[in-house]
Design a protein around this motif. Sequence first.
Motif, PDB file in Angstrom:
ATOM      1  N   GLU A  58       0.828  -1.213   0.000  1.00  0.00           N
ATOM      2  CA  GLU A  58       0.000   0.000   0.000  1.00  0.00           C
ATOM      3  C   GLU A  58       0.857   1.256   0.000  1.00  0.00           C
ATOM      4  OE1 GLU A  58      -0.065  -2.340   2.287  1.00  0.00           O
ATOM      5  OE2 GLU A  58      -2.060  -3.250   2.401  1.00  0.00           O
ATOM      6  N   HIS A  59       2.095   1.137   0.482  1.00  0.00           N
ATOM      7  CA  HIS A  59       2.942   2.318   0.621  1.00  0.00           C
ATOM      8  C   HIS A  59       3.970   2.440  -0.486  1.00  0.00           C
ATOM      9  CE1 HIS A  59       1.850   1.975   5.112  1.00  0.00           C
ATOM     10  NE2 HIS A  59       0.997   2.757   4.475  1.00  0.00           N
ATOM     11  N   LEU A  60       4.012   1.474  -1.353  1.00  0.00           N
ATOM     12  CA  LEU A  60       4.954   1.550  -2.471  1.00  0.00           C
ATOM     13  C   LEU A  60       4.211   2.153  -3.661  1.00  0.00           C
ATOM     14  CD1 LEU A  60       7.886   0.777  -3.275  1.00  0.00           C
ATOM     15  CD2 LEU A  60       6.918  -1.285  -4.307  1.00  0.00           C
ATOM     16  N   ARG A  61       4.585   3.400  -4.003  1.00  0.00           N
ATOM     17  CA  ARG A  61       3.861   4.103  -5.068  1.00  0.00           C
ATOM     18  C   ARG A  61       4.509   3.808  -6.418  1.00  0.00           C
ATOM     19  NH1 ARG A  61       1.796   8.367  -1.560  1.00  0.00           N
ATOM     20  NH2 ARG A  61       1.875   7.339   0.441  1.00  0.00           N
ATOM     21  N   VAL A  62       3.743   4.004  -7.452  1.00  0.00           N
ATOM     22  CA  VAL A  62       4.253   3.812  -8.806  1.00  0.00           C
ATOM     23  C   VAL A  62       4.040   5.114  -9.574  1.00  0.00           C
ATOM     24  CG1 VAL A  62       4.044   2.501 -10.944  1.00  0.00           C
ATOM     25  CG2 VAL A  62       3.665   1.367  -8.738  1.00  0.00           C
ATOM     26  N   ARG A 109      13.677   5.268  -3.990  1.00  0.00           N
ATOM     27  CA  ARG A 109      13.294   5.687  -5.331  1.00  0.00           C
ATOM     28  C   ARG A 109      14.051   4.804  -6.299  1.00  0.00           C
ATOM     29  NH1 ARG A 109      14.646   9.524  -9.135  1.00  0.00           N
ATOM     30  NH2 ARG A 109      12.903  10.696 -10.013  1.00  0.00           N
ATOM     31  N   LEU A 110      13.336   3.942  -7.018  1.00  0.00           N
ATOM     32  CA  LEU A 110      14.000   2.961  -7.871  1.00  0.00           C
ATOM     33  C   LEU A 110      13.341   2.904  -9.242  1.00  0.00           C
ATOM     34  CD1 LEU A 110      14.154   0.026  -5.307  1.00  0.00           C
ATOM     35  CD2 LEU A 110      16.137   1.317  -6.111  1.00  0.00           C
ATOM     36  N   PRO A 111      14.157   2.823 -10.296  1.00  0.00           N
ATOM     37  CA  PRO A 111      13.584   2.573 -11.618  1.00  0.00           C
ATOM     38  C   PRO A 111      13.097   1.121 -11.701  1.00  0.00           C
ATOM     39  CG  PRO A 111      15.974   2.600 -11.744  1.00  0.00           C
ATOM     40  CD  PRO A 111      15.615   2.924 -10.324  1.00  0.00           C
ATOM     41  N   ALA A 118       9.510  -5.126 -11.484  1.00  0.00           N
ATOM     42  CA  ALA A 118      10.816  -5.730 -11.232  1.00  0.00           C
ATOM     43  C   ALA A 118      11.848  -4.623 -11.121  1.00  0.00           C
ATOM     44  CB  ALA A 118      11.171  -6.693 -12.352  1.00  0.00           C
ATOM     45  N   VAL A 119      12.667  -4.706 -10.093  1.00  0.00           N
ATOM     46  CA  VAL A 119      13.775  -3.748  -9.962  1.00  0.00           C
ATOM     47  C   VAL A 119      15.079  -4.530  -9.876  1.00  0.00           C
ATOM     48  CG1 VAL A 119      12.335  -2.080  -8.749  1.00  0.00           C
ATOM     49  CG2 VAL A 119      13.753  -3.670  -7.440  1.00  0.00           C
ATOM     50  N   LEU A 120      16.180  -3.846 -10.125  1.00  0.00           N
ATOM     51  CA  LEU A 120      17.471  -4.495  -9.954  1.00  0.00           C
ATOM     52  C   LEU A 120      18.016  -4.134  -8.580  1.00  0.00           C
ATOM     53  CD1 LEU A 120      19.143  -3.880 -13.447  1.00  0.00           C
ATOM     54  CD2 LEU A 120      18.030  -5.954 -12.580  1.00  0.00           C
ATOM     55  N   ASN A 121      18.452  -5.116  -7.850  1.00  0.00           N
ATOM     56  CA  ASN A 121      19.027  -4.816  -6.532  1.00  0.00           C
ATOM     57  C   ASN A 121      20.515  -4.523  -6.669  1.00  0.00           C
ATOM     58  OD1 ASN A 121      20.302  -7.246  -6.798  1.00  0.00           O
ATOM     59  ND2 ASN A 121      19.250  -8.264  -5.093  1.00  0.00           N
ATOM     60  N   ALA A 122      21.160  -4.285  -5.520  1.00  0.00           N
ATOM     61  CA  ALA A 122      22.554  -3.880  -5.536  1.00  0.00           C
ATOM     62  C   ALA A 122      23.435  -4.914  -6.226  1.00  0.00           C
ATOM     63  CB  ALA A 122      23.029  -3.642  -4.094  1.00  0.00           C
ATOM     64  N   ALA A 123      23.071  -6.184  -6.118  1.00  0.00           N
ATOM     65  CA  ALA A 123      23.876  -7.253  -6.702  1.00  0.00           C
ATOM     66  C   ALA A 123      23.547  -7.457  -8.186  1.00  0.00           C
ATOM     67  CB  ALA A 123      23.655  -8.555  -5.925  1.00  0.00           C
ATOM     68  N   GLY A 124      22.654  -6.612  -8.703  1.00  0.00           N
ATOM     69  CA  GLY A 124      22.306  -6.727 -10.106  1.00  0.00           C
ATOM     70  C   GLY A 124      21.260  -7.796 -10.400  1.00  0.00           C
ATOM     71  N   GLU A 125      20.622  -8.337  -9.338  1.00  0.00           N
ATOM     72  CA  GLU A 125      19.577  -9.340  -9.559  1.00  0.00           C
ATOM     73  C   GLU A 125      18.216  -8.662  -9.654  1.00  0.00           C
ATOM     74  OE1 GLU A 125      21.807 -12.565  -6.639  1.00  0.00           O
ATOM     75  OE2 GLU A 125      20.332 -11.124  -5.889  1.00  0.00           O
ATOM     76  N   GLU A 126      17.365  -9.287 -10.446  1.00  0.00           N
ATOM     77  CA  GLU A 126      16.031  -8.736 -10.607  1.00  0.00           C
ATOM     78  C   GLU A 126      15.158  -9.217  -9.441  1.00  0.00           C
ATOM     79  OE1 GLU A 126      13.409  -9.695 -14.099  1.00  0.00           O
ATOM     80  OE2 GLU A 126      14.460  -7.924 -14.859  1.00  0.00           O
ATOM     81  N   ILE A 127      14.527  -8.312  -8.708  1.00  0.00           N
ATOM     82  CA  ILE A 127      13.629  -8.754  -7.643  1.00  0.00           C
ATOM     83  C   ILE A 127      12.236  -8.158  -7.866  1.00  0.00           C
ATOM     84  CG2 ILE A 127      15.406  -9.145  -5.881  1.00  0.00           C
ATOM     85  CD1 ILE A 127      14.472  -6.410  -4.686  1.00  0.00           C
ATOM     86  N   THR A 142       8.776   4.412 -12.099  1.00  0.00           N
ATOM     87  CA  THR A 142       9.585   4.614 -10.903  1.00  0.00           C
ATOM     88  C   THR A 142       8.760   4.178  -9.707  1.00  0.00           C
ATOM     89  OG1 THR A 142      10.657   6.508 -11.901  1.00  0.00           O
ATOM     90  CG2 THR A 142      10.841   6.298  -9.499  1.00  0.00           C
ATOM     91  N   VAL A 143       9.322   3.301  -8.865  1.00  0.00           N
ATOM     92  CA  VAL A 143       8.626   2.975  -7.619  1.00  0.00           C
ATOM     93  C   VAL A 143       9.298   3.746  -6.508  1.00  0.00           C
ATOM     94  CG1 VAL A 143       7.783   0.724  -8.346  1.00  0.00           C
ATOM     95  CG2 VAL A 143      10.022   0.900  -7.257  1.00  0.00           C
ATOM     96  N   TYR A 144       8.490   4.274  -5.592  1.00  0.00           N
ATOM     97  CA  TYR A 144       9.078   5.103  -4.547  1.00  0.00           C
ATOM     98  C   TYR A 144       8.228   5.029  -3.283  1.00  0.00           C
ATOM     99  CZ  TYR A 144       5.404   8.462  -5.747  1.00  0.00           C
ATOM    100  OH  TYR A 144       4.211   9.040  -5.953  1.00  0.00           O
TER     101      TYR A 144
END
Lengths: 340, 264
Positions: A254-258, A273-275, A293-302, A327-329
């Motif tokens: 509910e708190h993750l906006r798009v 704030r993530l692409p 889907a976002v990329l995390n620090a290790a470059g994996e898609e989560i 953008t999710v934020y």
Amino acid sequence: MTIAAEFIGVSQSFGDFLAVDNLDLKIEEGKLTTLLGPSGCGKTTTLRMLAGYGTPTKGRITIGGKDATRLPPEKRNLGMVFQSYALFPHMTVAENVAYGLKIRKVSEPERSRRVMESLDLVGLAHLAKRRPKALSGGQQQRVALARAIAIRPALLLLDEPLSNLDARLRVQMRSEIRRIQAETSLSVVLVTHDQDEALEMSDTMVLMREGTIMQQGAPEQVFPAPANRFVAEFLGYENFIDDPRRGLLTVRPEHLRVAASETEPAVASAGLRLPATITSSAYRGVDLVITTAVLNAAGEEIPLVSTVRRDSLAADFMGHNRGDKVTVYTRDVDLVALPG
Amino acid sequence: MKGRPLIGTFAVLGYIIMIVPILFVVAIAFTDSQTLSFPLRGFTLRWFGEAASYTPFTSALLSSLGLAVLSTALALAIGIPVTLAIQRGKIPGKSLVEGLFLSPLVVPELVVGLALYQQVMVGLNQTALVALVIGHTVILLPYAVRVTGASLALADPFVEEAARGLGASPFKTFLTVTLPLLRPGIFSAALLSFITSFNNVPMSLLLQSRNFHTLPITMLDYIQQSYDPMIAAMSTLLLAGTVVIAIVAERTVGFAKIFGGINK
């Protein structure tokens, strides 16, 4: 705070299976405590040990300050409501409620008075002469409550009391049980696997997993600050993001906006704030459920999940197609850092 | 039956095959003729009178009743605790115990009868009555265990815990909760056992003696020597008694429950 009952280092195992593992728990007098967790977490075993239907393999249980570890159920003076209600089919409603009073040799005028008082409390005085078989599930459950309350128990124990009711009645009974608890000032222990039920009803909620307590406290303390990933997941936090700087972060759908474009909006640096790329979206009436889907620090898609409230019933379903770059934020206050 | 004409037809055929021969026997009981023959000639009740005053029948009736009452009581005395142990007890190998007590249903009665004849009557030099009571009790055990348990098996397994929680001791719980739940089962088990013992032929045939005959055996003997409608009258009386017991059982418990609770 007065303690109605206490578990001190209690364990119980069935064969190789450790159902309850070195449990320490205080049940506060006059409050409603829920034991919450998935099936197999030891919550029902804990309740049954408190009621005397199971003996700890280790540790002690006290009720009203006195040791009750090995006391048989009939000596504990506790009111138990079973998931199946366990009404006596060969007795009328009134006889069911009177049962514990008869055993206690409460004499006749007083007994009838207390039977009617208990039935009044649950709103079933008019069905006193019926047999349990002639009642609906919700009514049977109220009889079970009245029967448990009539003996003026030291504690009222409820084992998944609402799980056999239909959805609407279940929600209605939550406030009903709270009202009864308030009117009788009973100490109540309620076992449930439904976090909404626990959040709405508890003074204290105790989250359990594999026989140990994961977190306990008032709903308004526990809900915004889950102590670990298990509690967070159980309470409906669905997004877990490993941040190199801040550790494991979680945020509710509910708190993750798009946001439609990659440029807006401007968010304080403490937030998130993530692409992202939309992988699916589902229409759910008032809400849209958008998976990205976002990329995390290790470059994996989560995967991340947002439930987006539509501004009005007329609002469009547009702008959320599979493959869209967004953008999710979220705000800083909606971001929870989990230890470990 | 609607929409399933084949099953319906078979059901009706089944009833006809089962009931019509019985109706013939009943009809012949009223015939004013010296032999068991059809068509009927006239109408008389005298065969009923003769059956009721024929001493071998009346004394055999008393023997059968006594035997049925005794073996039913014994089967229940053994069966009820076994049922309780199976339904409520914390014993290992419950299904093995249940299987053991249901086994008389599949073991040929003649084998059990022969064993009892050798061991009890010849070996221990006991009377036919003793051997018969043992034999019938063995036959009745499956009913005593299974039928008695049916009503308890359908009950909420937590009612006893609920009673304990409300302050009842284990004994008080048994008296006020378990036993009342068991009562309809005990009642129907008793009726069913009684009928089963009363109608038994194979075991009784093997274990009869000169001074102790059951009614079915006496009737069998009679029919081998004489062929008059008195035997039909006696059969009709037996049938009437059985029907009365069956109606009582149906009214109090219901056949569905007696035969394993199919409809609940």
